[in-house]
Design a protein around this motif. Structure first.
Motif, PDB file in Angstrom:
ATOM      1  N   PRO A   1     -12.752 -11.792   3.981  1.00 34.29           N
ATOM      2  CA  PRO A   1     -12.564 -11.289   2.705  1.00 34.29           C
ATOM      3  C   PRO A   1     -13.254  -9.839   2.162  1.00 34.29           C
ATOM      4  O   PRO A   1     -12.342  -9.351   1.813  1.00 34.29           O
ATOM      5  CB  PRO A   1     -13.582 -12.095   2.134  1.00 34.29           C
ATOM      6  N   ARG A   2     -14.020  -9.340   3.457  1.00 34.83           N
ATOM      7  CA  ARG A   2     -14.468  -7.512   3.311  1.00 34.83           C
ATOM      8  C   ARG A   2     -13.520  -7.038   3.950  1.00 34.83           C
ATOM      9  O   ARG A   2     -13.227  -6.205   2.985  1.00 34.83           O
ATOM     10  CB  ARG A   2     -15.801  -7.898   4.157  1.00 34.83           C
ATOM     11  N   MET A   3     -12.337  -7.277   4.939  1.00 31.09           N
ATOM     12  CA  MET A   3     -11.857  -6.632   5.288  1.00 31.09           C
ATOM     13  C   MET A   3     -10.309  -6.714   4.231  1.00 31.09           C
ATOM     14  O   MET A   3      -9.946  -5.865   3.672  1.00 31.09           O
ATOM     15  CB  MET A   3     -10.862  -7.189   6.532  1.00 31.09           C
ATOM     16  N   LEU A   4      -9.760  -8.286   3.715  1.00 32.29           N
ATOM     17  CA  LEU A   4      -9.586  -8.239   2.049  1.00 32.29           C
ATOM     18  C   LEU A   4      -9.383  -7.240   1.110  1.00 32.29           C
ATOM     19  O   LEU A   4      -8.725  -6.095   0.773  1.00 32.29           O
ATOM     20  CB  LEU A   4      -9.278  -9.738   2.447  1.00 32.29           C
ATOM     21  N   ALA A   5     -10.026  -7.893   1.071  1.00 27.14           N
ATOM     22  CA  ALA A   5     -10.824  -6.922  -0.098  1.00 27.14           C
ATOM     23  C   ALA A   5     -10.730  -5.435  -0.244  1.00 27.14           C
ATOM     24  O   ALA A   5     -10.189  -4.592  -0.896  1.00 27.14           O
ATOM     25  CB  ALA A   5     -12.038  -6.687  -0.665  1.00 27.14           C
ATOM     26  N   ALA A   6     -11.370  -4.750   1.638  1.00 25.56           N
ATOM     27  CA  ALA A   6     -10.909  -3.533   1.529  1.00 25.56           C
ATOM     28  C   ALA A   6      -9.506  -2.955   1.424  1.00 25.56           C
ATOM     29  O   ALA A   6      -8.783  -2.025   0.914  1.00 25.56           O
ATOM     30  CB  ALA A   6     -11.661  -2.908   2.410  1.00 25.56           C
ATOM     31  N   GLN A   7      -8.691  -4.041   2.253  1.00 30.03           N
ATOM     32  CA  GLN A   7      -7.078  -3.555   1.707  1.00 30.03           C
ATOM     33  C   GLN A   7      -6.952  -3.627   1.084  1.00 30.03           C
ATOM     34  O   GLN A   7      -5.728  -2.648   0.798  1.00 30.03           O
ATOM     35  CB  GLN A   7      -6.895  -3.867   3.332  1.00 30.03           C
ATOM     36  N   VAL A   8      -7.089  -4.710   0.163  1.00 27.84           N
ATOM     37  CA  VAL A   8      -6.419  -3.977  -1.055  1.00 27.84           C
ATOM     38  C   VAL A   8      -6.267  -3.110  -1.860  1.00 27.84           C
ATOM     39  O   VAL A   8      -5.832  -2.176  -2.780  1.00 27.84           O
ATOM     40  CB  VAL A   8      -6.688  -5.782  -2.349  1.00 27.84           C
ATOM     41  N   THR A   9      -7.968  -2.778  -2.368  1.00 23.87           N
ATOM     42  CA  THR A   9      -8.660  -1.429  -2.908  1.00 23.87           C
ATOM     43  C   THR A   9      -7.772  -0.268  -2.086  1.00 23.87           C
ATOM     44  O   THR A   9      -7.880   0.126  -2.998  1.00 23.87           O
ATOM     45  CB  THR A   9      -9.747  -1.612  -2.743  1.00 23.87           C
ATOM     46  N   ALA A  10      -8.090  -0.237  -0.714  1.00 29.97           N
ATOM     47  CA  ALA A  10      -6.920   1.345  -0.840  1.00 29.97           C
ATOM     48  C   ALA A  10      -5.960   1.333  -0.678  1.00 29.97           C
ATOM     49  O   ALA A  10      -5.898   2.128  -0.719  1.00 29.97           O
ATOM     50  CB  ALA A  10      -7.485   0.668   1.558  1.00 29.97           C
ATOM     51  N   ALA A  11      -5.352   0.386  -0.696  1.00 30.13           N
ATOM     52  CA  ALA A  11      -3.649   0.719  -1.128  1.00 30.13           C
ATOM     53  C   ALA A  11      -3.738   0.972  -2.143  1.00 30.13           C
ATOM     54  O   ALA A  11      -2.698   1.784  -2.472  1.00 30.13           O
ATOM     55  CB  ALA A  11      -3.009  -1.176  -0.751  1.00 30.13           C
ATOM     56  N   ARG A  12      -4.595   0.738  -3.456  1.00 30.76           N
ATOM     57  CA  ARG A  12      -4.659   0.891  -4.522  1.00 30.76           C
ATOM     58  C   ARG A  12      -4.532   2.434  -4.966  1.00 30.76           C
ATOM     59  O   ARG A  12      -4.728   3.213  -6.277  1.00 30.76           O
ATOM     60  CB  ARG A  12      -5.685  -0.189  -6.036  1.00 30.76           C
TER      61      ARG A  12
END
Ligand SMILES: Cc1ncc(COP(=O)(O)O)c(N)n1
Length: 246
Positions: free
Chosen positions: A55-66
């Protein structure tokens, strides 16, 4: 306008289904794909495995894309469990985008890809959320017995709209022979039955649900209305079934 589409889906390395199929469909529709794996999967003729994403990586990838720009649409494919669901949701807070939710919990071969329940999917409902269940998934979401007719599909689509989805596409690809083939779209108080011809599907041409939802997300992200977006996405899948290419 080039829609930027976030794909939250399971990675199946051959691209028959899942994230790589989604990327192919979005690019073919003239969109930019942001591909975030919710799980790693292995799906061979004898081999099967699923490992949920952190979940941490998932959140980081979505946040980075935004951080690099807006997302115009989000396609939700396989979400392996509640923690991936809640994390992705939180990372998408305030994003001004259509969501296309494909409630896929099993592969077409029956293997379990997700632990989510109908309650989790119903909690995703909202005015700019289009959900794309097949007949079996629609019955599952509503806690009803199997759906076998176009009329059943219509009722299910309307019932899911009542639960708060802005649009519902019940895919009738598995209607019994003799019922013809029809997808049913319900939105804004209307129900549209879209008939089609049954095409032979070579066994390697999988991931039709993935491609349909991703093409739909690209169209909605570009600003196309739900009915025209569904028609374009159906044409995309028909082309894929005929040629094996997006
Ligand atoms: C990662 C992933 N996502 C979706 C599907 C459903 O596709 P199909 O219905 O063709 O098995 C799948 N098998 N794997």
């Amino acid at each position: 306008m080039r829609p930027r589409v976030l794909l939250l889906a399971g990675l199946e390395p051959t691209g028959r289904a899942g994230l790589l199929a989604d990327v192919a469909a979005v690019r073919a529709r003239g969109g930019d794909a942001v591909a975030v794996p919710t799980a790693q999967t292995a799906q061979g003729s004898h081999t099967f495995a699923v490992v949920p994403a952190s979940p941490r990586m998932l959140a980081a990838q979505v946040t980075a894309a935004r951080e690099w720009g807006p997302l115009h649409a989000v396609k939700w494919g396989v979400v392996p469990g509640p923690s991936q669901l809640s994390t992705a949701r939180a990372a998408l807070k305030d994003a001004d985008a259509w969501w296309v939710v494909d409630p896929v919990v099993r592969s077409s071969r029956g293997q379990v890809l997700s632990r989510l329940t109908p309650r989790h999917y119903l909690a995703l409902a909202g005015p700019r959320v289009l959900v794309t269940p097949n007949l079996e998934e629609a019955a599952w979401l509503l806690g009803q017995p199997a759906l076998g007719t176009v009329e059943d599909a219509q009722e299910a689509a309307e019932a899911l709209c009542q639960r708060g989805f802005g649009a519902v596409l019940v895919k009738g690809g598995h209607l019994p022979e003799g019922q013809g083939l029809a997808d049913v779209l319900a939105f804004a108080g209307r129900t549209v039955v879209m008939r089609g011809r049954r095409l032979k599907r070579p066994p390697e041409r999988r991931g039709t649900g993935c491609r349909l939802a991703s093409a739909l997300a690209a169209e909605l992200g570009r600003g196309t209305g739900p009915e025209a977006a569904v028609r374009a996405a159906r044409e995309h899948v028909t082309g894929y079934l005929r040629t094996g290419r997006d």
